[in-house]
Design an enzyme around this catalytic site. Structure first.
Site, PDB file in Angstrom:
ATOM      1  N   HIS A   1       0.825  -1.218   0.000  1.00 26.27           N
ATOM      2  CA  HIS A   1       0.000   0.000   0.000  1.00 26.27           C
ATOM      3  C   HIS A   1       0.855   1.262   0.000  1.00 26.27           C
ATOM      4  O   HIS A   1       0.346   2.362   0.196  1.00 26.27           O
ATOM      5  CB  HIS A   1      -0.953  -0.005   1.193  1.00 26.27           C
ATOM      6  CG  HIS A   1      -2.087  -0.973   1.022  1.00 26.27           C
ATOM      7  ND1 HIS A   1      -3.085  -0.783   0.090  1.00 26.27           N
ATOM      8  CD2 HIS A   1      -2.358  -2.147   1.628  1.00 26.27           C
ATOM      9  CE1 HIS A   1      -3.949  -1.797   0.151  1.00 26.27           C
ATOM     10  NE2 HIS A   1      -3.525  -2.645   1.077  1.00 26.27           N
TER      11      HIS A   1
ATOM     12  N   GLU B   1      -6.239 -12.650   5.112  1.00 24.83           N
ATOM     13  CA  GLU B   1      -7.091 -11.454   4.966  1.00 24.83           C
ATOM     14  C   GLU B   1      -8.194 -11.640   3.931  1.00 24.83           C
ATOM     15  O   GLU B   1      -8.731 -10.661   3.416  1.00 24.83           O
ATOM     16  CB  GLU B   1      -6.238 -10.216   4.667  1.00 24.83           C
ATOM     17  CG  GLU B   1      -5.308 -10.326   3.483  1.00 24.83           C
ATOM     18  CD  GLU B   1      -4.381  -9.116   3.357  1.00 24.83           C
ATOM     19  OE1 GLU B   1      -4.549  -8.110   4.061  1.00 24.83           O
ATOM     20  OE2 GLU B   1      -3.466  -9.185   2.518  1.00 24.83           O
TER      21      GLU B   1
ATOM     22  N   ASP C   1      -8.760  -5.893   4.995  1.00 24.78           N
ATOM     23  CA  ASP C   1      -9.086  -6.692   3.811  1.00 24.78           C
ATOM     24  C   ASP C   1     -10.034  -7.833   4.163  1.00 24.78           C
ATOM     25  O   ASP C   1     -10.909  -8.188   3.358  1.00 24.78           O
ATOM     26  CB  ASP C   1      -7.809  -7.239   3.169  1.00 24.78           C
ATOM     27  CG  ASP C   1      -7.187  -6.228   2.213  1.00 24.78           C
ATOM     28  OD1 ASP C   1      -7.917  -5.712   1.361  1.00 24.78           O
ATOM     29  OD2 ASP C   1      -5.987  -5.966   2.333  1.00 24.78           O
TER      30      ASP C   1
END
Ligand code: 3PY
Ligand code: MG
Length: 253
Positions: free
Chosen positions: A46, A151, A177
């Site tokens: 990210h 996730e 997530d």
């Protein structure tokens, strides 16, 4: 020299704390490393970090005996290789959804006999200056920390299989997530998400793997410590926000 104090603390049963860090800013990493964290988790998933950023970020951590880890973009052998070679002491791999994919993470992260990580003199091995390449392969297999994200609903369903894979150190719940995957985006407090996290946590805690989780606040970290987690990651932005608000709010109110 690759010596993984975070992995050693986990072996001794201690809890370890780190923060995600997304910026190609070694001096800032050095400052953050001086705050008492066990590890900094350089985020290429990210964030926009590249393997070329890793060497200076790792140096900043190594000055202060803090473990540099890399959350890589994806479960790919060449990607994992480049972050490790540049100096990460371990990898955290997102979106690992099957036991075969989890096995592949270990194979990509370890040298023979466990894996098939590409072998060459690299920064992580001191370019062969401090020990032979052969000795380094054994050290790297011992010291490299392997963290797998759980996730998605699919990964949560496979958690029992993950716990029997040799070479995985930490099974890490990604609440954001996971909430998305279960149909409750950004709502990890939803009872459906809580139920899945509870089951995953119980399976991991009953195994010889460490339970890890993202904990954005001290209260969340304490709650998850009580539930058996020992590897905690938080976010640098959250820390700055909390600190800024604690400073400014009394002045503005
Ligand atoms: C998630 O919550 O999805 C993560 O990846 C950890 O922060
Ligand atoms: Mg995630």
């Amino acid at each position: 020299m690759l010596e993984n104090s975070t992995k050693q603390k986990l072996r001794e049963g201690h809890a370890v704390y780190g923060t995600f860090f997304r910026y190609a800013a070694p001096s800032l990493a050095e400052f953050v490393a001086m705050q008492g964290w066990d590890f900094l988790l350089f985020d290429a998933e990210h964030g926009t970090l590249e393997p070329r950023d890793m060497a200076d970020l790792a140096r900043a951590c190594e000055l202060h005996e803090v473990t540099p880890l890399a959350r890589v973009t994806t479960n790919s052998a060449p990607v994992i290789l480049r972050f490790l070679d540049a100096g990460a002491h371990g990898v955290q791999v997102p979106w690992v959804n099957t036991a075969a994919a989890a096995e592949q993470v270990v194979v990509s992260s370890k040298y023979q006999p466990r894996g098939s990580r590409g072998l060459a003199g690299s920064r992580q091995g001191g370019w062969g200056n401090t020990e032979s390449l052969a000795d380094f392969t054994a050290r790297a297999n011992r010291e490299t920390l392997v963290v797998i994200h759980i996730e998605t609903a699919e990964a949560a369903a496979a958690v029992e299989e993950y716990t029997s894979i040799d070479g995985i150190d930490v099974l890490f719940i990604g609440p954001t997530d996971l909430s998305h995957s279960l149909g409750h985006p950004a709502n990890p407090g939803h009872p459906d998400v809580q139920e899945v996290m509870k089951r995953v946590a119980e399976v991991v805690v009953a195994s010889d793997k460490t339970l890890g989780i993202f904990a954005g606040s001290r209260a969340a970290a304490t709650d998850w410590y009580d539930r058996g987690a020992r590897y905690f990651a938080t976010g640098l932005e959250g820390l700055i926000k909390q600190g800024s608000q604690a400073y400014l709010r009394p002045a503005r109110d």
